[in-house]
Design a protein around this motif. Sequence first.
Motif, PDB file in Angstrom:
ATOM      1  N   PHE A 138       0.711  -1.225   0.071  1.00  0.00           N
ATOM      2  CA  PHE A 138      -0.078   0.209  -0.099  1.00  0.00           C
ATOM      3  C   PHE A 138       0.846   1.227   0.005  1.00  0.00           C
ATOM      4  CE2 PHE A 138      -3.606  -2.471   0.619  1.00  0.00           C
ATOM      5  CZ  PHE A 138      -5.011  -1.871   0.536  1.00  0.00           C
ATOM      6  N   GLY A 139       1.917   1.096   0.768  1.00  0.00           N
ATOM      7  CA  GLY A 139       2.653   2.526   0.875  1.00  0.00           C
ATOM      8  C   GLY A 139       2.116   3.497   1.836  1.00  0.00           C
ATOM      9  N   PRO A 140       3.053   4.437   2.214  1.00  0.00           N
ATOM     10  CA  PRO A 140       2.582   5.476   3.421  1.00  0.00           C
ATOM     11  C   PRO A 140       1.517   6.379   2.669  1.00  0.00           C
ATOM     12  CG  PRO A 140       4.629   5.898   2.538  1.00  0.00           C
ATOM     13  CD  PRO A 140       4.393   4.563   1.948  1.00  0.00           C
ATOM     14  N   VAL A 141       1.382   6.718   1.447  1.00  0.00           N
ATOM     15  CA  VAL A 141       0.510   7.729   0.864  1.00  0.00           C
ATOM     16  C   VAL A 141      -0.777   7.094   0.803  1.00  0.00           C
ATOM     17  CG1 VAL A 141       0.066   9.356  -1.059  1.00  0.00           C
ATOM     18  CG2 VAL A 141       2.480   8.971  -0.314  1.00  0.00           C
ATOM     19  N   LEU A 142      -0.794   6.121   0.048  1.00  0.00           N
ATOM     20  CA  LEU A 142      -2.041   5.519  -0.088  1.00  0.00           C
ATOM     21  C   LEU A 142      -2.826   4.847   1.249  1.00  0.00           C
ATOM     22  CD1 LEU A 142      -4.311   4.498  -2.303  1.00  0.00           C
ATOM     23  CD2 LEU A 142      -3.016   2.208  -2.355  1.00  0.00           C
ATOM     24  N   ILE A 146      -6.651   6.305   3.027  1.00  0.00           N
ATOM     25  CA  ILE A 146      -7.569   5.131   3.306  1.00  0.00           C
ATOM     26  C   ILE A 146      -7.969   5.272   4.734  1.00  0.00           C
ATOM     27  CG2 ILE A 146      -7.750   2.801   3.836  1.00  0.00           C
ATOM     28  CD1 ILE A 146      -5.951   2.146   1.245  1.00  0.00           C
ATOM     29  N   LEU A 147      -7.024   5.750   5.612  1.00  0.00           N
ATOM     30  CA  LEU A 147      -7.212   6.078   6.983  1.00  0.00           C
ATOM     31  C   LEU A 147      -7.634   7.425   7.268  1.00  0.00           C
ATOM     32  CD1 LEU A 147      -3.895   4.324   8.772  1.00  0.00           C
ATOM     33  CD2 LEU A 147      -6.459   3.364   8.669  1.00  0.00           C
ATOM     34  N   ASP A 148      -7.613   8.324   5.992  1.00  0.00           N
ATOM     35  CA  ASP A 148      -8.011   9.691   6.431  1.00  0.00           C
ATOM     36  C   ASP A 148      -7.430  10.414   7.649  1.00  0.00           C
ATOM     37  OD1 ASP A 148      -9.546  11.919   5.752  1.00  0.00           O
ATOM     38  OD2 ASP A 148     -11.090  11.409   6.856  1.00  0.00           O
ATOM     39  N   VAL A 149      -5.985  10.449   7.573  1.00  0.00           N
ATOM     40  CA  VAL A 149      -5.259  11.146   8.764  1.00  0.00           C
ATOM     41  C   VAL A 149      -4.815  12.576   8.151  1.00  0.00           C
ATOM     42  CG1 VAL A 149      -4.453   8.975   9.533  1.00  0.00           C
ATOM     43  CG2 VAL A 149      -2.989  10.250   7.808  1.00  0.00           C
ATOM     44  N   ALA A 154       0.159  11.973   8.393  1.00  0.00           N
ATOM     45  CA  ALA A 154       0.783  11.348   7.158  1.00  0.00           C
ATOM     46  C   ALA A 154       2.204  11.416   7.134  1.00  0.00           C
ATOM     47  CB  ALA A 154       0.092  12.039   6.060  1.00  0.00           C
ATOM     48  N   GLY A 155       2.739  12.605   7.361  1.00  0.00           N
ATOM     49  CA  GLY A 155       4.181  12.609   7.796  1.00  0.00           C
ATOM     50  C   GLY A 155       4.963  11.711   8.655  1.00  0.00           C
ATOM     51  N   ILE A 156       4.299  11.499   9.637  1.00  0.00           N
ATOM     52  CA  ILE A 156       4.637  10.320  10.686  1.00  0.00           C
ATOM     53  C   ILE A 156       4.688   8.782  10.132  1.00  0.00           C
ATOM     54  CG2 ILE A 156       4.142   9.128  12.734  1.00  0.00           C
ATOM     55  CD1 ILE A 156       3.385  11.739  13.860  1.00  0.00           C
ATOM     56  N   MET A 157       3.561   8.728   9.244  1.00  0.00           N
ATOM     57  CA  MET A 157       3.531   7.660   8.461  1.00  0.00           C
ATOM     58  C   MET A 157       4.551   7.270   7.531  1.00  0.00           C
ATOM     59  SD  MET A 157       0.663   5.423   9.222  1.00  0.00           S
ATOM     60  CE  MET A 157       0.092   4.569   7.812  1.00  0.00           C
ATOM     61  N   ALA A 158       4.960   8.365   6.986  1.00  0.00           N
ATOM     62  CA  ALA A 158       6.199   8.295   5.773  1.00  0.00           C
ATOM     63  C   ALA A 158       7.386   7.731   6.687  1.00  0.00           C
ATOM     64  CB  ALA A 158       6.215   9.666   5.075  1.00  0.00           C
ATOM     65  N   ILE A 159       7.527   8.434   8.025  1.00  0.00           N
ATOM     66  CA  ILE A 159       8.777   8.115   8.562  1.00  0.00           C
ATOM     67  C   ILE A 159       8.790   6.804   9.221  1.00  0.00           C
ATOM     68  CG2 ILE A 159       9.633   8.579  10.870  1.00  0.00           C
ATOM     69  CD1 ILE A 159       8.839  11.407  10.611  1.00  0.00           C
ATOM     70  N   ALA A 202       0.782  11.822  20.572  1.00  0.00           N
ATOM     71  CA  ALA A 202      -0.572  12.034  20.376  1.00  0.00           C
ATOM     72  C   ALA A 202      -1.054  11.732  18.774  1.00  0.00           C
ATOM     73  CB  ALA A 202      -1.106  13.541  20.452  1.00  0.00           C
ATOM     74  N   SER A 203      -0.186  11.939  17.979  1.00  0.00           N
ATOM     75  CA  SER A 203      -0.305  11.594  16.534  1.00  0.00           C
ATOM     76  C   SER A 203      -0.115  10.036  16.283  1.00  0.00           C
ATOM     77  CB  SER A 203       0.812  12.401  15.523  1.00  0.00           C
ATOM     78  OG  SER A 203       0.586  13.531  15.521  1.00  0.00           O
ATOM     79  N   THR A 204       0.598   9.468  16.879  1.00  0.00           N
ATOM     80  CA  THR A 204       0.735   7.851  16.677  1.00  0.00           C
ATOM     81  C   THR A 204      -0.376   7.368  17.427  1.00  0.00           C
ATOM     82  OG1 THR A 204       1.995   7.662  18.829  1.00  0.00           O
ATOM     83  CG2 THR A 204       3.311   8.099  16.507  1.00  0.00           C
ATOM     84  N   GLY A 205      -1.046   7.998  18.513  1.00  0.00           N
ATOM     85  CA  GLY A 205      -2.158   7.373  19.070  1.00  0.00           C
ATOM     86  C   GLY A 205      -3.227   7.654  18.254  1.00  0.00           C
ATOM     87  N   ALA A 206      -3.394   8.623  17.481  1.00  0.00           N
ATOM     88  CA  ALA A 206      -4.565   8.796  16.695  1.00  0.00           C
ATOM     89  C   ALA A 206      -4.453   8.082  15.341  1.00  0.00           C
ATOM     90  CB  ALA A 206      -4.594  10.231  16.073  1.00  0.00           C
TER      91      ALA A 206
END
Length: 505
Positions: A138-142, A146-149, A154-159, A202-206
């Motif tokens: 899926f990769g971080p962008v897609l 999907i998760l509507d973050v 989304a930056g944390i997902m990329a990290i 807080a972001s990782t928790g969300a």
Amino acid sequence: MEEKQKFIDHISSGYQPKGPYIYLGAAMHEGVTIPEAAVKIPLKMMNRHGLIAGATGTGKSKTLQILAENLSEQGVPVLLMDVKGDLSGIAKPSNGESFLHERHNKIGFPFEAKAAPVEILSISEQKGVRLRATVSEFGPVLLSRILDVTSTQAGIMAIIFKYCDDNHLPLLDLKDLKKVLQYATDEGREEIEKEYGRISSASTGAILRKIVSLEQQGAELFFGERSFDVKDLTRKDENGQGFVNIFRLTDIQDKPALFSTFMLSLLAEIYTTFPEKGDSEKPELVMFIDEAHLIFDQASKALLNQIESIIKLIRSKGVGIYFVTQNPTDVPSEVLGQLGLKIQHALRAFTAKDRKAIKLTAENYPISEFYDTKNEITTLGTGEALVSALDEKGRPGPLAATMLRAPMSRMDILTGQELDEIIDHSKLAEKYNKEIDRESAYEILSEKINEAEEEQAKEKAKSERKTVTKSSSRKHTTTEGAIIKVLTSATFIRGVMGVLNKLIK
């Protein structure tokens, strides 16, 4: 007679292709079916996408069945999203009821009973070939869409994805992703922030809460291995017929997020995998999405934009997408504008809102001197539809109120035993139904955390032993000092000497 011939010429101007075609039925004029006014769709235009719309009970599913089985017969593989569970009958030939022959006598086309080769696929607990995809694919962008973050999340997902790539941590399923997020918040926070920047707990928790919400819709069954190869959707049988791949989705009608996730990942994978085709004599694959509103309902704007972009681009890969829904307004206008074939079954005008919807629908069709489109939509019978299609040169053809042909296959579902037989003889089931759970981020990080905890426990125990030893030594020294102090004190000596004097005397 002149009026009739004029009508026949009018219909024939757009529906008499020279190359391969799909015969849909015969056009009707003033309530009469005219066999000479045949409605034929050029096969090469079937990758231009389409819409099948109409009220419940007007024959949408049967129209889908007609298109699917005829595409299969001409060697075009098909993918059906079977949300209602009423499409599996395409695997068996029609029983040839008398009313089917009567319909075909009216349209002047012989009826023939035929079945199509079928694969039964599933992304849930229902029986079928299991479809899966890994989180990494899926990769971080897609996945973020999907998760509507938020953009920060989304930056944390990329990290997170970058950290896993750099440290060889495979992200296969959702428990892998959750484990990395937890690690980034707790034990590995210092390590990750040193290399990639600060991560907000807080972001990782969300993000974790969004993942749990997706899991509650059954997504844990979809994420994992073995990943499905979309090229397996383009298989043909030994007779050259394209397989009709039927996705059984009857148990996810109340799970739009899972449905959207699956559809978007599938479209993205097809787009990135299939080669450019340009204009060809027939499509590589045609997809039919029943109950299409499930894709668009509750989807975020980012997700809708992604779907719209892929639909615009995927045509060049030789892939056609057809939406099946009750009302054309269920599909975003940006998508409707990309559709080459529109098959409109009857709509009912029970309320002012219904009448407004019918007016808007009528305006989406070409103006015709032979039909009052707005009135025609409300008077069509079951198995009748307004058809608007592209000719071989991509030009819009005339509007045709059409009596549709009947399906060649069974207009009913398969029995449980018949379904089992198809699945038992499936080559894809042998390939994909074995679950794989190899070592991934979850196991690697769990082991790393356990080792760190064991090391901490050892250090703690060692520290405690040193403390006990020092305490014991201190206690022993203190006791000895007290005894010496007592023995050498003047009071003690005087007492001892007094006792000795008494004994001497």
